[in-house]
Design an enzyme around this catalytic site. Structure first.
Site, PDB file in Angstrom:
ATOM      1  N   ASP A   1       3.541  -1.703  10.922  1.00 48.65           N
ATOM      2  CA  ASP A   1       4.938  -1.729  10.467  1.00 48.65           C
ATOM      3  C   ASP A   1       5.165  -1.235   9.040  1.00 48.65           C
ATOM      4  O   ASP A   1       6.127  -1.624   8.386  1.00 48.65           O
ATOM      5  CB  ASP A   1       5.459  -3.162  10.593  1.00 48.65           C
ATOM      6  CG  ASP A   1       4.552  -4.166   9.897  1.00 48.65           C
ATOM      7  OD1 ASP A   1       3.774  -3.748   9.010  1.00 48.65           O
ATOM      8  OD2 ASP A   1       4.607  -5.366  10.231  1.00 48.65           O
TER       9      ASP A   1
ATOM     10  N   GLU B   1      -0.767  -2.564  17.623  1.00 46.57           N
ATOM     11  CA  GLU B   1      -0.105  -3.776  17.099  1.00 46.57           C
ATOM     12  C   GLU B   1       1.416  -3.654  17.273  1.00 46.57           C
ATOM     13  O   GLU B   1       2.204  -3.796  16.337  1.00 46.57           O
ATOM     14  CB  GLU B   1      -0.464  -4.055  15.626  1.00 46.57           C
ATOM     15  CG  GLU B   1      -0.179  -5.493  15.212  1.00 46.57           C
ATOM     16  CD  GLU B   1      -0.484  -5.757  13.744  1.00 46.57           C
ATOM     17  OE1 GLU B   1       0.356  -5.499  12.880  1.00 46.57           O
ATOM     18  OE2 GLU B   1      -1.607  -6.253  13.461  1.00 46.57           O
TER      19      GLU B   1
ATOM     20  N   GLU C   1       9.486  -4.230   6.904  1.00 45.88           N
ATOM     21  CA  GLU C   1       8.591  -4.109   8.055  1.00 45.88           C
ATOM     22  C   GLU C   1       9.265  -4.360   9.407  1.00 45.88           C
ATOM     23  O   GLU C   1       8.941  -3.712  10.399  1.00 45.88           O
ATOM     24  CB  GLU C   1       7.385  -5.053   7.899  1.00 45.88           C
ATOM     25  CG  GLU C   1       6.386  -4.649   6.813  1.00 45.88           C
ATOM     26  CD  GLU C   1       6.805  -5.087   5.404  1.00 45.88           C
ATOM     27  OE1 GLU C   1       7.861  -5.757   5.257  1.00 45.88           O
ATOM     28  OE2 GLU C   1       6.086  -4.740   4.447  1.00 45.88           O
TER      29      GLU C   1
ATOM     30  N   HIS D   1       1.916 -10.298  -1.537  1.00 44.34           N
ATOM     31  CA  HIS D   1       2.455  -8.992  -1.927  1.00 44.34           C
ATOM     32  C   HIS D   1       3.830  -8.682  -1.363  1.00 44.34           C
ATOM     33  O   HIS D   1       4.433  -7.669  -1.733  1.00 44.34           O
ATOM     34  CB  HIS D   1       1.502  -7.890  -1.460  1.00 44.34           C
ATOM     35  CG  HIS D   1       1.446  -7.746   0.031  1.00 44.34           C
ATOM     36  ND1 HIS D   1       2.359  -7.010   0.737  1.00 44.34           N
ATOM     37  CD2 HIS D   1       0.609  -8.275   0.949  1.00 44.34           C
ATOM     38  CE1 HIS D   1       2.068  -7.073   2.020  1.00 44.34           C
ATOM     39  NE2 HIS D   1       1.017  -7.842   2.179  1.00 44.34           N
TER      40      HIS D   1
ATOM     41  N   ARG E   1       7.412  -7.645  -0.237  1.00 47.41           N
ATOM     42  CA  ARG E   1       8.558  -7.151  -1.022  1.00 47.41           C
ATOM     43  C   ARG E   1       9.665  -8.184  -1.133  1.00 47.41           C
ATOM     44  O   ARG E   1      10.288  -8.330  -2.173  1.00 47.41           O
ATOM     45  CB  ARG E   1       9.120  -5.884  -0.367  1.00 47.41           C
ATOM     46  CG  ARG E   1       8.610  -4.610  -0.967  1.00 47.41           C
ATOM     47  CD  ARG E   1       9.244  -3.405  -0.288  1.00 47.41           C
ATOM     48  NE  ARG E   1       9.081  -2.206  -1.080  1.00 47.41           N
ATOM     49  CZ  ARG E   1       7.935  -1.555  -1.244  1.00 47.41           C
ATOM     50  NH1 ARG E   1       6.837  -2.014  -0.698  1.00 47.41           N
ATOM     51  NH2 ARG E   1       7.881  -0.462  -1.979  1.00 47.41           N
TER      52      ARG E   1
ATOM     53  N   HIS F   1      -2.995  -8.160  -5.657  1.00 48.16           N
ATOM     54  CA  HIS F   1      -2.546  -6.874  -5.092  1.00 48.16           C
ATOM     55  C   HIS F   1      -2.127  -5.934  -6.231  1.00 48.16           C
ATOM     56  O   HIS F   1      -1.594  -6.380  -7.243  1.00 48.16           O
ATOM     57  CB  HIS F   1      -1.367  -7.164  -4.165  1.00 48.16           C
ATOM     58  CG  HIS F   1      -0.948  -6.022  -3.291  1.00 48.16           C
ATOM     59  ND1 HIS F   1      -0.307  -4.907  -3.765  1.00 48.16           N
ATOM     60  CD2 HIS F   1      -1.057  -5.822  -1.946  1.00 48.16           C
ATOM     61  CE1 HIS F   1      -0.043  -4.071  -2.767  1.00 48.16           C
ATOM     62  NE2 HIS F   1      -0.491  -4.607  -1.643  1.00 48.16           N
TER      63      HIS F   1
HETATM   64  C1  UD1 Z   1       2.638  -1.870   1.635  1.00 49.14           C
HETATM   65  C2  UD1 Z   1       3.500  -1.942   2.907  1.00 49.14           C
HETATM   66  C3  UD1 Z   1       3.447  -3.333   3.514  1.00 49.14           C
HETATM   67  C4  UD1 Z   1       2.016  -3.793   3.710  1.00 49.14           C
HETATM   68  C5  UD1 Z   1       1.266  -3.684   2.383  1.00 49.14           C
HETATM   69  C6  UD1 Z   1      -0.184  -4.042   2.558  1.00 49.14           C
HETATM   70  C7  UD1 Z   1       5.546  -0.592   3.050  1.00 49.14           C
HETATM   71  C8  UD1 Z   1       6.941  -0.448   2.616  1.00 49.14           C
HETATM   72  N1  UD1 Z   1       4.890  -1.654   2.544  1.00 49.14           N
HETATM   73  O1  UD1 Z   1       3.247  -2.699   0.633  1.00 49.14           O
HETATM   74  O2  UD1 Z   1       4.123  -3.332   4.776  1.00 49.14           O
HETATM   75  O3  UD1 Z   1       2.015  -5.113   4.164  1.00 49.14           O
HETATM   76  O4  UD1 Z   1       1.333  -2.337   1.904  1.00 49.14           O
HETATM   77  O5  UD1 Z   1      -0.801  -4.276   1.330  1.00 49.14           O
HETATM   78  O6  UD1 Z   1       5.048   0.213   3.803  1.00 49.14           O
HETATM   79  N2  UD1 Z   1      -0.773   0.394  -5.561  1.00 49.14           N
HETATM   80  C9  UD1 Z   1      -1.844   0.895  -6.269  1.00 49.14           C
HETATM   81  N3  UD1 Z   1      -3.019   1.150  -5.595  1.00 49.14           N
HETATM   82  C10 UD1 Z   1      -3.181   0.914  -4.272  1.00 49.14           C
HETATM   83  C11 UD1 Z   1      -2.099   0.353  -3.575  1.00 49.14           C
HETATM   84  C12 UD1 Z   1      -0.901   0.118  -4.225  1.00 49.14           C
HETATM   85  O7  UD1 Z   1      -1.756   1.136  -7.461  1.00 49.14           O
HETATM   86  O8  UD1 Z   1      -4.262   1.174  -3.729  1.00 49.14           O
HETATM   87  C13 UD1 Z   1       0.508   0.151  -6.262  1.00 49.14           C
HETATM   88  C14 UD1 Z   1       1.231   1.468  -6.609  1.00 49.14           C
HETATM   89  O9  UD1 Z   1       1.894   1.306  -7.817  1.00 49.14           O
HETATM   90  C15 UD1 Z   1       2.229   1.580  -5.447  1.00 49.14           C
HETATM   91  C16 UD1 Z   1       2.615   0.131  -5.264  1.00 49.14           C
HETATM   92  O10 UD1 Z   1       1.406  -0.595  -5.419  1.00 49.14           O
HETATM   93  O11 UD1 Z   1       3.323   2.420  -5.753  1.00 49.14           O
HETATM   94  C17 UD1 Z   1       3.303  -0.228  -3.987  1.00 49.14           C
HETATM   95  O12 UD1 Z   1       2.629   0.283  -2.854  1.00 49.14           O
HETATM   96  P1  UD1 Z   1       3.441   0.352  -1.441  1.00 49.14           P
HETATM   97  O13 UD1 Z   1       2.510   0.821  -0.393  1.00 49.14           O
HETATM   98  O14 UD1 Z   1       4.716   1.072  -1.602  1.00 49.14           O
HETATM   99  O15 UD1 Z   1       3.864  -1.164  -1.189  1.00 49.14           O
HETATM  100  P2  UD1 Z   1       3.006  -2.446  -0.924  1.00 49.14           P
HETATM  101  O16 UD1 Z   1       3.685  -3.577  -1.604  1.00 49.14           O
HETATM  102  O17 UD1 Z   1       1.585  -2.157  -1.230  1.00 49.14           O
HETATM  103  N1  UDP Z   2      -8.007  -7.934   2.178  1.00 50.35           N
HETATM  104  C1  UDP Z   2      -9.039  -7.269   1.524  1.00 50.35           C
HETATM  105  N2  UDP Z   2      -9.195  -7.481   0.177  1.00 50.35           N
HETATM  106  C2  UDP Z   2      -8.393  -8.306  -0.546  1.00 50.35           C
HETATM  107  C3  UDP Z   2      -7.330  -8.961   0.126  1.00 50.35           C
HETATM  108  C4  UDP Z   2      -7.156  -8.749   1.485  1.00 50.35           C
HETATM  109  O1  UDP Z   2      -9.804  -6.531   2.137  1.00 50.35           O
HETATM  110  O2  UDP Z   2      -8.603  -8.460  -1.757  1.00 50.35           O
HETATM  111  C5  UDP Z   2      -7.800  -7.676   3.626  1.00 50.35           C
HETATM  112  C6  UDP Z   2      -7.588  -8.899   4.512  1.00 50.35           C
HETATM  113  O3  UDP Z   2      -8.815  -9.386   5.012  1.00 50.35           O
HETATM  114  C7  UDP Z   2      -6.687  -8.362   5.619  1.00 50.35           C
HETATM  115  C8  UDP Z   2      -5.900  -7.265   4.925  1.00 50.35           C
HETATM  116  O4  UDP Z   2      -6.586  -6.946   3.732  1.00 50.35           O
HETATM  117  O5  UDP Z   2      -7.445  -7.764   6.656  1.00 50.35           O
HETATM  118  C9  UDP Z   2      -4.497  -7.730   4.619  1.00 50.35           C
HETATM  119  O6  UDP Z   2      -3.857  -6.819   3.779  1.00 50.35           O
HETATM  120  P1  UDP Z   2      -2.482  -7.127   3.088  1.00 50.35           P
HETATM  121  O7  UDP Z   2      -2.341  -8.576   2.883  1.00 50.35           O
HETATM  122  O8  UDP Z   2      -2.411  -6.232   1.891  1.00 50.35           O
HETATM  123  O9  UDP Z   2      -1.409  -6.577   4.124  1.00 50.35           O
HETATM  124  P2  UDP Z   2      -0.662  -7.219   5.392  1.00 50.35           P
HETATM  125  O10 UDP Z   2      -1.692  -7.693   6.346  1.00 50.35           O
HETATM  126  O11 UDP Z   2       0.234  -8.303   4.881  1.00 50.35           O
HETATM  127  O12 UDP Z   2       0.143  -6.078   5.930  1.00 50.35           O
END
Ligand code: UD1
Ligand code: UDP
Length: 373
Positions: A96, A118, A132, A214, A216, A247
């Site tokens: 999602d 999923e 999501e 994490h 939103r 995160h």
């Molecule tokens: C995203 C997904 C969310 C998912 C989550 C898992 C969307 C809108 N959100 O949220 O559904 O549950 O990932 O973690 O698709 N960033 C880094 N390095 C990384 C990752 C993120 O620096 O490796 C920072 C960057 O500034 C980036 C920000 O996090 O712009 C947000 O990343 P984004 O993927 O937009 O949103 P998440 O909150 O990570």
């Molecule tokens: N996870 C990881 N390292 C971390 C925290 C989480 O590998 O420091 C793994 C966790 O085991 C799970 C996945 O990341 O499989 C969950 O990711 P996240 O919570 O970012 O996203 P969501 O599942 O909420 O979409």
């Protein structure tokens, strides 16, 4: 020869798609390629490294503090050339995220069949989780084959008039990934420098509370409430240790480091690679999270989970009593955590091992379906 393109962009999609990628690579009669949007960068690369996956296409789209408008538009724009180059018959997307929704739309435009892994998770609340719930609903409209993890998710799709013949209940691939990792961790000759480092940094002879967050919809006041609760728990219980891999989203990093930095029994650390995180889950006494994936993994490891959300699309573990929703209400988070710390009976009831999300054979079922389609 059928051509599959597997597309993902974030850490959880990568973890949950990795076992499918590995299984498809080994199947005769398929040509499979991987495309990452790299909506995440470092957190995605950690997963690719552990599962030894080298993507064929890397769109490298992550920008600091990115917004949903630009992210969505650039994914669609960049997917065009990948789809024109590889011309897949099937495009697999997961879950999602914005990558899921935008890649599914791109695949649909290209004429490929869309396979949604999923599929069918719903809260029926358009704004929670945000974005999501809408991302996965849109993906369902674009999908040809829906791989639903549970009977409940299949029911959700049936209620949306999706034909039953196009829905396959497979279990969640997260359990395939988890079992793969637990096995690798337990192998005699396996050593992981990150786990060794972690052993030096945290005192795991103490009771550990593991935290992740994490979402939103929790940004802003939600995270302030969460941090207040964690601080109160840490100060009330100096005998326990809270470990929080934070995160990388700046909307999470800022409040967490500002409000929880410097408290001796709260360890704020960088996101962990998947095996190190699985190791830490196993060592934990309680897990407090707003994560989707962690809600699925922790009950399989027999860990009680407090979920910092008001809704969940994963009702199975709540019904089984291993997960409790606590929202972002400071008092409720503190109350439920202290109850678990102080009431042994309650702890034991919540910590029974329960595995409603799969048996580790989800990928096999997906491939069996595609083989005969
Ligand atoms: C995203 C997904 C969310 C998912 C989550 C898992 C969307 C809108 N959100 O949220 O559904 O549950 O990932 O973690 O698709 N960033 C880094 N390095 C990384 C990752 C993120 O620096 O490796 C920072 C960057 O500034 C980036 C920000 O996090 O712009 C947000 O990343 P984004 O993927 O937009 O949103 P998440 O909150 O990570
Ligand atoms: N996870 C990881 N390292 C971390 C925290 C989480 O590998 O420091 C793994 C966790 O085991 C799970 C996945 O990341 O499989 C969950 O990711 P996240 O919570 O970012 O996203 P969501 O599942 O909420 O979409």
């Amino acid at each position: 020869m059928k051509k599959n393109l597997i597309v993902f962009g974030t850490r959880p999609e990568a973890i949950k798609m990795a076992p499918l990628v590995k299984a498809l690579y080994q199947k005769k009669g398929f040509e499979t390629k991987v495309c990452i949007t790299a909506q995440h960068r470092e957190m995605l690369d950690q997963v690719l490294e552990f599962f030894e996956i080298n993507p064929h296409y890397d769109l490298n789209l992550m920008r600091p503090n990115q917004n949903l408008f630009t992210l969505t538009a650039t994914i669609i724009e960049n997917m065009k050339s990948v789809l024109e180059d590889f011309k897949p018959d099937y495009v697999f997307v997961h879950g999602d995220t914005t990558t899921t929704m935008a890649a599914a739309l791109s695949a649909f435009y290209s004429g490929a069949k869309v396979c949604h892994v999923e599929a069918g998770l719903r809260t029926f609340n358009r704004r929670n989780p945000f974005p999501e719930e809408i991302n996965r609903s849109i993906a369902s409209r674009l999908t040809d084959f829906h791989f639903a993890p549970t009977e409940a998710s299949k029911m959700n799709l049936l209620m949306e008039n999706i034909p039953e013949k196009d829905i396959i209940v497979t279990g969640n691939t997260v359990i395939d990934a988890l079992l793969f990792s637990v096995k690798k961790l337990k192998a005699k000759n396996y050593t992981d420098p990150e786990i060794e480092q972690l052993k030096q940094r945290i005192d795991y002879s103490k009771k550990l509370i593991l935290i992740t967050g994490h979402r939103r919809e929790n940004h802003g006041q939600g995270f302030i409430n969460i941090c207040k609760a964690l601080k109160e728990i840490a100060l009330n219980h100096p005998e326990i240790q809270l470990v929080y891999p934070v995160h990388l989203n700046p909307n999470v990093q800022k409040p967490v480091y500002e409000l929880l930095g410097g408290i001796p029994n709260i360890k704020l650390i960088a996101p962990l690679s998947y095996p190190a995180f699985v190791w830490l889950m196993e060592k934990s006494y309680i897990i407090i999270t707003d994560s989707g994936g962690v809600q699925e993994e922790a009950p399989s490891l027999g860990k009680p989970v407090l979920v910092m959300r008001n809704t969940t699309e994963r009702p199975e573990a709540v019904e089984a009593g291993t997960v409790i929703l606590v929202g972002t209400d400071t008092e409720k988070i503190v109350f439920e955590t202290q109850k678990l710390l102080e009431n042994k009976n309650h702890y034991q009831k919540m910590s029974k091992t329960h595995n409603p999300y799969g048996d580790g054979k989800a990928c096999e079922r997906i491939i069996d379906f595609i083989k005969i389609e």
